[in-house]
Design a protein around this motif. Sequence first.
Motif, PDB file in Angstrom:
ATOM      1  N   SER A  41       0.748  -1.280   0.017  1.00 10.39           N
ATOM      2  CA  SER A  41      -0.022  -0.186   0.003  1.00 10.39           C
ATOM      3  C   SER A  41       0.809   1.090   0.091  1.00 10.39           C
ATOM      4  CB  SER A  41      -1.014  -0.032   1.469  1.00 10.39           C
ATOM      5  OG  SER A  41      -0.148  -0.240   2.486  1.00 10.39           O
ATOM      6  N   PRO A  46      -5.236   6.433   2.759  1.00 13.26           N
ATOM      7  CA  PRO A  46      -6.185   5.605   3.337  1.00 13.26           C
ATOM      8  C   PRO A  46      -7.495   5.468   2.522  1.00 13.26           C
ATOM      9  CG  PRO A  46      -5.286   7.289   4.819  1.00 13.26           C
ATOM     10  CD  PRO A  46      -4.598   7.502   3.501  1.00 13.26           C
ATOM     11  N   ILE A  49      -7.133   2.519   0.234  1.00 10.75           N
ATOM     12  CA  ILE A  49      -6.830   1.192   1.125  1.00 10.75           C
ATOM     13  C   ILE A  49      -7.972   0.551   1.451  1.00 10.75           C
ATOM     14  CG2 ILE A  49      -5.450   0.134   3.228  1.00 10.75           C
ATOM     15  CD1 ILE A  49      -3.381   2.406   2.496  1.00 10.75           C
ATOM     16  N   GLU A  62       4.028  -1.942   3.839  1.00  9.96           N
ATOM     17  CA  GLU A  62       4.645  -0.417   3.418  1.00  9.96           C
ATOM     18  C   GLU A  62       6.307  -0.393   3.241  1.00  9.96           C
ATOM     19  OE1 GLU A  62       3.087   2.435   3.215  1.00  9.96           O
ATOM     20  OE2 GLU A  62       1.176   1.854   3.364  1.00  9.96           O
ATOM     21  N   ALA A  68       4.484   4.845   6.987  1.00  7.46           N
ATOM     22  CA  ALA A  68       3.300   3.952   7.620  1.00  7.46           C
ATOM     23  C   ALA A  68       2.610   4.482   8.857  1.00  7.46           C
ATOM     24  CB  ALA A  68       4.151   2.810   7.926  1.00  7.46           C
ATOM     25  N   LYS A  71      -0.249   6.902   8.343  1.00  7.55           N
ATOM     26  CA  LYS A  71      -1.773   6.387   7.824  1.00  7.55           C
ATOM     27  C   LYS A  71      -2.460   5.197   8.774  1.00  7.55           C
ATOM     28  CE  LYS A  71      -0.004   4.348   3.954  1.00  7.55           C
ATOM     29  NZ  LYS A  71       0.238   4.349   2.334  1.00  7.55           N
ATOM     30  N   TRP A  72      -1.348   4.165   9.235  1.00  9.69           N
ATOM     31  CA  TRP A  72      -1.845   3.023   9.694  1.00  9.69           C
ATOM     32  C   TRP A  72      -2.366   3.004  11.031  1.00  9.69           C
ATOM     33  CZ3 TRP A  72      -3.674  -0.880   7.213  1.00  9.69           C
ATOM     34  CH2 TRP A  72      -3.548  -0.989   5.750  1.00  9.69           C
ATOM     35  N   LEU A  75      -6.129   3.543  10.574  1.00  9.04           N
ATOM     36  CA  LEU A  75      -6.787   2.425   9.919  1.00  9.04           C
ATOM     37  C   LEU A  75      -6.789   1.037  10.764  1.00  9.04           C
ATOM     38  CD1 LEU A  75      -4.902   2.977   6.277  1.00  9.04           C
ATOM     39  CD2 LEU A  75      -7.417   3.061   6.767  1.00  9.04           C
ATOM     40  N   ILE A  76      -5.988   1.191  11.594  1.00  9.45           N
ATOM     41  CA  ILE A  76      -5.713  -0.169  12.333  1.00  9.45           C
ATOM     42  C   ILE A  76      -6.947   0.168  13.272  1.00  9.45           C
ATOM     43  CG2 ILE A  76      -4.521  -1.367  13.874  1.00  9.45           C
ATOM     44  CD1 ILE A  76      -1.886  -0.968  12.195  1.00  9.45           C
ATOM     45  N   LEU A  84       0.695  -5.607   9.575  1.00 12.35           N
ATOM     46  CA  LEU A  84       1.510  -4.748   8.811  1.00 12.35           C
ATOM     47  C   LEU A  84       2.931  -5.066   8.792  1.00 12.35           C
ATOM     48  CD1 LEU A  84       0.931  -1.849   7.378  1.00 12.35           C
ATOM     49  CD2 LEU A  84       1.698  -0.808   9.481  1.00 12.35           C
TER      50      LEU A  84
END
Length: 226
Positions: A41, A46, A49, A62, A68, A71-72, A75-76, A84
Motif C-alpha cells: 500500500s 487511506p 486502502i 509499506e 506508515a 496513515k496506519w 486504519l488499524i 502490517l
Amino acid sequence: MTACEPADAAAQRLADVHDQIRRAASLAGRAARDVTLIAISKTHAPDAIRPLINAGQRVFGENRVQEAESKWPALIAETPGIALHLVGQLQSNKAEAAVQLFDAIHSVDRPSLVTALARAMDKTGKRPACFVQVNIGDEPQKGGCATADLSALLTDVKTANLPLAGLMCVPPADVDAAPYFALLAKIARDQGLDGLSMGMSGDYATAVTLGATHVRVGSALFGARA
C-alpha cells in the motif's frame, strides 16, 4: 486505484489475485492457504486502502516507516486484526519505530541493523517476525545481504535471538525471475528455513510455484500507478 473507484473493483482485483495464487499453488502441489498475500500500500492514501480492507484483505506492506506512521494507526483502529509488514529498506535509527508499528520486517540485511532491532525488541517487548533480505542477483544498487555473507548474518540473527521467519529477495528487473526464486528457495532449504518472501505483481504466481510463503503485490491490487 483512486479514492473514487467503486469498492467492487478492489474486491474483484483481490479475488483475481487469490485465484492466481490458488492456481499456482495447485500446480506445485501446495495449499493456497500456505501463501500470505501482502497488499503493498506504499504511496496509497487511506481512502484507496479502505476498499481492500472492506473486501477482506488484512495483511498490508509499506516501504517507509514514516509513511506508515502517518496513515496506519488510524486504519488499524478502524479495523482491528490488520497485520502490517515493512518491506522496504530500514535505517538502524528507525528500528525502534519499526518494531513498535510492524508485525514483520522483511529487510534485515546487515549486522548493525540486527543489533538495533535486538535492542529495540528488548526495550519495547515487541517481537516482529524478521526476514533476512538476500541480494539474490548480487546487484550493487540494491539492498540485501550478499549471498557470500548470508551464513554469517544468519548466525548474527540467531545469536541476537531475533524471530527469524525466513528469507526475502527482489530479483533483477526485466529478466526471468524464476531462477532467482529457485536459488532463494535452495538457500533457504540449505539453511533450514521455511519462510520465503518473494514475488511481486508481475511474477507472484511464478514465486508461488517455486515455494513462496509470502508474496508482495501492489499494482495488481491497487491498479497502475499514475
